[in-house]
Write a protein that holds these residues in place. Structure first.
Motif, PDB file in Angstrom:
ATOM      1  N   ARG A  12       0.812  -1.218   0.000  1.00  0.00           N
ATOM      2  CA  ARG A  12       0.000   0.000   0.000  1.00  0.00           C
ATOM      3  C   ARG A  12       0.845   1.267   0.000  1.00  0.00           C
ATOM      4  N   LYS A  13       2.114   1.118   0.332  1.00  0.00           N
ATOM      5  CA  LYS A  13       3.007   2.256   0.088  1.00  0.00           C
ATOM      6  C   LYS A  13       4.442   1.777  -0.037  1.00  0.00           C
ATOM      7  N   PHE A  38      12.664  11.002   3.078  1.00  0.00           N
ATOM      8  CA  PHE A  38      12.105   9.940   2.257  1.00  0.00           C
ATOM      9  C   PHE A  38      10.967  10.454   1.394  1.00  0.00           C
ATOM     10  N   PHE A  39      10.642   9.670   0.397  1.00  0.00           N
ATOM     11  CA  PHE A  39       9.553  10.001  -0.526  1.00  0.00           C
ATOM     12  C   PHE A  39       8.810   8.717  -0.860  1.00  0.00           C
ATOM     13  N   LEU A  40       7.693   8.867  -1.568  1.00  0.00           N
ATOM     14  CA  LEU A  40       6.833   7.718  -1.874  1.00  0.00           C
ATOM     15  C   LEU A  40       6.882   7.378  -3.363  1.00  0.00           C
ATOM     16  N   LYS A 173       7.641   7.389  12.764  1.00  0.00           N
ATOM     17  CA  LYS A 173       7.203   8.543  13.552  1.00  0.00           C
ATOM     18  C   LYS A 173       6.411   9.523  12.689  1.00  0.00           C
ATOM     19  N   VAL A 174       6.473   9.358  11.378  1.00  0.00           N
ATOM     20  CA  VAL A 174       5.662  10.179  10.466  1.00  0.00           C
ATOM     21  C   VAL A 174       4.445   9.388  10.007  1.00  0.00           C
ATOM     22  N   MET A 175       4.699   8.242   9.426  1.00  0.00           N
ATOM     23  CA  MET A 175       3.596   7.447   8.891  1.00  0.00           C
ATOM     24  C   MET A 175       3.660   6.017   9.411  1.00  0.00           C
ATOM     25  N   THR A 176       2.527   5.523   9.869  1.00  0.00           N
ATOM     26  CA  THR A 176       2.436   4.147  10.353  1.00  0.00           C
ATOM     27  C   THR A 176       2.834   3.184   9.244  1.00  0.00           C
TER      28      THR A 176
ATOM     29  N   PRO B  42       0.235   8.957   1.579  1.00  0.00           N
ATOM     30  CA  PRO B  42       0.079   7.522   1.826  1.00  0.00           C
ATOM     31  C   PRO B  42      -1.333   7.210   2.337  1.00  0.00           C
ATOM     32  N   SER B 115       6.746  14.500   0.592  1.00  0.00           N
ATOM     33  CA  SER B 115       6.050  13.347   1.182  1.00  0.00           C
ATOM     34  C   SER B 115       5.894  13.448   2.694  1.00  0.00           C
ATOM     35  N   ILE B 116       6.902  13.979   3.375  1.00  0.00           N
ATOM     36  CA  ILE B 116       6.807  14.073   4.839  1.00  0.00           C
ATOM     37  C   ILE B 116       5.783  15.152   5.205  1.00  0.00           C
ATOM     38  N   GLY B 119       2.411  13.667   4.546  1.00  0.00           N
ATOM     39  CA  GLY B 119       2.135  12.255   4.763  1.00  0.00           C
ATOM     40  C   GLY B 119       1.943  11.757   6.183  1.00  0.00           C
ATOM     41  N   TYR B 120       1.957  12.645   7.162  1.00  0.00           N
ATOM     42  CA  TYR B 120       1.783  12.196   8.546  1.00  0.00           C
ATOM     43  C   TYR B 120       0.443  11.468   8.735  1.00  0.00           C
ATOM     44  N   ASP B 121       0.430  10.553   9.679  1.00  0.00           N
ATOM     45  CA  ASP B 121      -0.823   9.925  10.102  1.00  0.00           C
ATOM     46  C   ASP B 121      -1.851  11.010  10.426  1.00  0.00           C
TER      47      ASP B 121
END
Ligand SMILES: [Mg+2]
Ligand SMILES: [Mg+2]
Ligand SMILES: [Mg+2]
Lengths: 219, 219
Positions: A12-13, A38-40, A173-176, B42, B115-116, B119-121
């Protein structure tokens, strides 16, 4: 162990660490980062070995970046760098972070996102899945990539500026992180262009010995 | 019609159009784009109405951007701008593209990815799903967002610089759209900061009449 098709289906990512090898930072005249960034890439960019060739969009200067990929096995949130991290990784893959270098350079100049430069269909060829048992120390393996038989990239993952636990910590810490997510851990020096018809061969060596599952051949 | 929980579960990428309303481009002192550009959020950033509050990461200047969202219903690749496009959309959602504005500004200055910042939760609150029957013309609806009862954004989607078929065309020529993907179509003027404790209320009006499904309330 998850099959490669299921890795694509469950992803999913894809989170990619930038500038994680000092000599690669230099070769692109970039600043060395003080912390991982980082980037996606979209899951739709994944190219399985059975799915044919990388497609070069018209006008795009297509660059290869060989990278060790981590397939996440469970939900990870707010991991600390010193926490146990190995169990977050279900398996490994070898990956080529294909990049539209001219598209990226223009985005960088204009302060625009990298998503287009990094996100075209077929821009993420993957090797077969590699079990954790095969890669007991992901910070001590050799990645290589050849173009038409000529070695272009060949470096040990011990050269990473930010190691995997730090990457997992900063990202989570940014995205689960969710089961099925893929992390690309950065590319060593030697990136360069490929054109239609070129053959990229890539792999992993541990103590000089080839890891069969990691062998890739992409046109 | 897909439920909101299934929209989150089935989403594999969120593609966001940047700078798609002229007055919003001006308010952030940005260049008006010659063609649509886009970036990824994301799926892990999606916040359902039942899932609580938007979380402001420490040190982050948190901005709201109200946007019409499209939930993609089928695989779309290389669509042309003049092709039939309505059938690609399964339903609509209202969305707030929460943005770490200071993080984004720093990334823009350094030529780094967005992205950061994006992109946070919890950075993507969604409304309930809205059927295509309710929104017969997505280029003629009014989006609004209030903070603590005060109107901050209120504009009609007729002001989009690039309309939906152009967006679908440009995106699908880079990355294949898959069922479940979400597209955010850009934000009108009026973006601004929120702090912990603020209440955002947002919605859609068609011909002055509120669309009940689109009503959102996020703390
Ligand atoms: Mg890379
Ligand atoms: Mg980006
Ligand atoms: Mg936006």
């Amino acid at each position: 162990m998850a099959t490669l098709a299921s890795i694509k289906n469950n992803c999913r990512k894809v989170i990619c660490i930038g500038r994680n090898y000092a000599d690669h930072v230099k070769e692109l005249n970039n600043q060395r980062p003080k912390q991982p960034f980082f980037f996606l890439k979209p899951p739709s960019s994944i190219l399985l070995p059975s799915e044919g060739s990388v497609l070069r969009p018209k006008g795009v200067n297509l660059h290869f970046e060989i990278e060790l990929g981590l397939v996440i096995g469970k939900t990870v949130r707010d991991l600390n760098e010193n926490d146990e991290w190995q169990s977050a990784i279900e398996q490994y893959v070898l990956a080529i972070d294909m990049t539209g270098r001219n598209v990226q350079e223009e985005a960088k100049k204009k302060g625009l996102p990298w998503s287009i430069a990094k996100g075209y269909d077929t821009f993420l060829p993957l090797s077969g899945p590699i079990s954790r048992e095969k890669i007991t120390d992901p910070h001590g393996i050799e990645l290589y990539l050849k173009v038409n038989g000529e070695v272009k990239q060949e470096d040990n993952t011990e050269l990473m500026l930010f190691r995997i636990p730090r990457q997992l910590s900063d990202i989570s810490k940014v995205m689960t992180l969710e089961k099925g997510d893929i992390i690309l851990t950065g590319t060593p020096k030697g990136v360069g262009p490929v054109v239609t018809g070129d053959v990229m061969e890539a792999g992993i060596r541990i103590g000089g010995k080839e890891v069969e599952e990691a062998k890739m051949r992409v046109e």
